[in-house]
Scaffold this motif. Structure first.
Motif, PDB file in Angstrom:
ATOM      1  N   LYS A 146       0.932  -1.151   0.017  1.00  0.00           N
ATOM      2  CA  LYS A 146       0.041  -0.008   0.107  1.00  0.00           C
ATOM      3  C   LYS A 146       0.874   1.297   0.056  1.00  0.00           C
ATOM      4  N   PRO A 147       0.339   2.342  -0.637  1.00  0.00           N
ATOM      5  CA  PRO A 147       1.175   3.663  -0.551  1.00  0.00           C
ATOM      6  C   PRO A 147       1.705   3.965   0.986  1.00  0.00           C
TER       7      PRO A 147
ATOM      8  N   LEU B  92       8.421  -8.086  -9.120  1.00  0.00           N
ATOM      9  CA  LEU B  92       7.644  -7.197  -9.485  1.00  0.00           C
ATOM     10  C   LEU B  92       6.955  -6.622  -8.187  1.00  0.00           C
ATOM     11  N   ILE B  93       7.142  -5.438  -7.931  1.00  0.00           N
ATOM     12  CA  ILE B  93       6.424  -4.788  -6.833  1.00  0.00           C
ATOM     13  C   ILE B  93       5.405  -3.729  -7.207  1.00  0.00           C
ATOM     14  N   THR B  94       4.318  -4.131  -6.815  1.00  0.00           N
ATOM     15  CA  THR B  94       2.995  -3.300  -7.120  1.00  0.00           C
ATOM     16  C   THR B  94       2.373  -2.433  -5.896  1.00  0.00           C
ATOM     17  N   VAL B  95       2.544  -1.086  -6.144  1.00  0.00           N
ATOM     18  CA  VAL B  95       1.925  -0.235  -4.986  1.00  0.00           C
ATOM     19  C   VAL B  95       0.674   0.306  -5.528  1.00  0.00           C
ATOM     20  N   SER B  96      -0.278  -0.268  -4.558  1.00  0.00           N
ATOM     21  CA  SER B  96      -1.916   0.086  -4.841  1.00  0.00           C
ATOM     22  C   SER B  96      -2.637   0.095  -3.436  1.00  0.00           C
ATOM     23  N   SER B  97      -3.264   1.106  -3.511  1.00  0.00           N
ATOM     24  CA  SER B  97      -4.318   1.027  -2.245  1.00  0.00           C
ATOM     25  C   SER B  97      -5.419   0.190  -2.564  1.00  0.00           C
TER      26      SER B  97
ATOM     27  N   SER C  38       2.777   5.162  -5.803  1.00  0.00           N
ATOM     28  CA  SER C  38       2.203   3.966  -7.141  1.00  0.00           C
ATOM     29  C   SER C  38       3.390   4.235  -8.109  1.00  0.00           C
ATOM     30  N   ASP C  39       4.259   5.531  -8.042  1.00  0.00           N
ATOM     31  CA  ASP C  39       5.341   5.556  -9.050  1.00  0.00           C
ATOM     32  C   ASP C  39       6.686   4.643  -8.821  1.00  0.00           C
TER      33      ASP C  39
ATOM     34  N   ALA D 115       9.896   0.517 -14.433  1.00  0.00           N
ATOM     35  CA  ALA D 115       8.606   0.757 -14.223  1.00  0.00           C
ATOM     36  C   ALA D 115       7.656   0.251 -15.729  1.00  0.00           C
ATOM     37  N   PRO D 116       6.515  -0.144 -15.597  1.00  0.00           N
ATOM     38  CA  PRO D 116       5.776  -0.553 -16.476  1.00  0.00           C
ATOM     39  C   PRO D 116       5.884   0.191 -17.816  1.00  0.00           C
ATOM     40  N   GLY D 117       6.455  -0.424 -19.010  1.00  0.00           N
ATOM     41  CA  GLY D 117       6.429   0.472 -20.270  1.00  0.00           C
ATOM     42  C   GLY D 117       7.617   1.235 -20.277  1.00  0.00           C
ATOM     43  N   GLN D 118       8.467   1.362 -19.325  1.00  0.00           N
ATOM     44  CA  GLN D 118       9.444   2.428 -19.265  1.00  0.00           C
ATOM     45  C   GLN D 118      10.978   1.846 -19.452  1.00  0.00           C
ATOM     46  N   GLY D 119      11.788   2.597 -19.378  1.00  0.00           N
ATOM     47  CA  GLY D 119      13.433   2.148 -19.540  1.00  0.00           C
ATOM     48  C   GLY D 119      13.846   1.556 -18.231  1.00  0.00           C
ATOM     49  N   LEU D 120      15.295   1.263 -18.160  1.00  0.00           N
ATOM     50  CA  LEU D 120      15.952   0.932 -17.059  1.00  0.00           C
ATOM     51  C   LEU D 120      16.440   2.174 -16.223  1.00  0.00           C
ATOM     52  N   GLU D 121      16.415   2.014 -15.060  1.00  0.00           N
ATOM     53  CA  GLU D 121      16.907   2.880 -14.108  1.00  0.00           C
ATOM     54  C   GLU D 121      17.672   2.437 -12.917  1.00  0.00           C
TER      55      GLU D 121
END
Lengths: 122, 107
Positions: free
Chosen positions: A13-14, A117-122, A88-89, A40-46
C-alpha cells in the motif's frame, strides 16, 4: 554457474516499505558489487544504487537518497534492497545485477536476477 | 550527473538492413560504456562493454564504436531475433545511468 535469485512479487500500500532479496551463487559474493536496477511498466531501465558486498558501503542515485537501503548478509550470499514511503510511481520490476566481466574498470552488468515485481496500490 | 541521450527513440527496419543506434554522454566517459538488449518480458542482456568489446556469445553482426562522449551500436544485418529495445549505460562512475532506450522493430 552464476545465478542471482530474487524474492517473489509483492503488493504494497502507499506509504509502506518493501524489501527485495537477491541470493547469489556460483561466484565469490564478496568480490563484486551488487547493483539494483528498476523498470516501471513500459519504461526504461533505471539504476538505483549499488553495495560493496565486501565492506557494506553503498552508493545510490540522488532521487532515491533517504528512501533506499541496501544491505547484505555475507553468511548467506544475499543482498537486500529496501525502499520506503512507497507511492504508485514505485510500481516496477526490481532487478539485482552484478558485473563479473573481467578487465580493469569494466563494470557492465553481465548477470541479472530474474526481477521482482513490486506493485504499489491502495 | 551525466545524462545519456540515445537516438532514435525507435526505428523500423527490414530484415538484412544495417541498423545504427547512437548514444551520447553529456561529459567524457572514456570507453566506459555498455550496450544491452532487452526483449519484451525478458531480463536485459549485455551485448557490448568497454564501448566496443563483444560479450561472449553475442553474434558478430553486433558491433560498438566510440569514445569520450559519442558512441554507436550497429547491427550489420538485422535478424528477426534482434527485435528488442537497446539501452546504453555509462559505468565510469556513479550513478551508472542508462540511456532512455531505442526500440527496434520490423518495417
Amino acid at each position: 554457474q552464476v545465478q542471482l535469485v530474487q524474492s517473489g512479487a509483492d503488493v504494497k500500500k502507499p506509504g509502506a516499505s518493501v524489501m527485495v532479496s537477491c541470493k547469489a551463487s556460483g561466484y565469490t559474493f564478496t568480490s563484486y558489487y551488487m547493483h539494483w536496477v528498476r523498470q516501471a511498466p513500459g519504461q526504461g531501465l533505471e539504476w538505483m544504487g549499488r553495495i560493496d558486498t565486501h565492506s557494506g558501503g553503498t552508493d545510490c542515485a540522488q532521487k532515491f537518497q533517504g528512501r533506499v537501503t541496501m544491505t547484505r548478509d555475507t553468511s548467506i550470499n544475499t543482498a537486500y534492497m529496501g525502499l520506503n514511503t512507497l507511492t504508485s510511481d514505485d510500481t516496477a520490476i526490481y532487478h539485482c545485477a552484478a558485473s563479473l566481466v573481467p578487465g580493469v574498470g569494466v563494470r557492465s552488468f553481465d548477470h541479472w536476477g530474474q526481477g521482482t515485481l513490486i506493485t504499489v496500490s491502495s | 550527473d551525466i545524462q545519456m541521450i540515445q537516438s532514435p527513440s525507435s526505428l523500423s527496419a527490414s530484415a538484412g538492413d544495417r541498423v545504427t543506434i547512437t548514444c551520447r554522454a553529456s561529459h567524457d566517459i572514456s570507453n566506459h560504456l555498455a550496450w544491452y538488449q532487452q526483449k519484451p518480458g525478458k531480463v536485459p542482456e549485455l551485448l557490448i562493454y568497454a564501448a566496443s568489446t563483444l560479450q561472449s556469445g553475442v553474434p558478430s553482426r553486433f558491433s560498438g564504436r566510440g569514445s569520450g562522449t559519442d558512441f554507436t551500436l550497429t547491427i550489420s544485418s538485422l535478424q528477426p531475433e534482434d527485435i528488442a529495445t537497446y539501452y546504453c549505460q555509462k559505468y565510469d562512475s556513479v550513478p551508472f545511468t542508462f540511456g532512455p532506450g531505442t526500440k527496434v522493430d520490423f518495417k
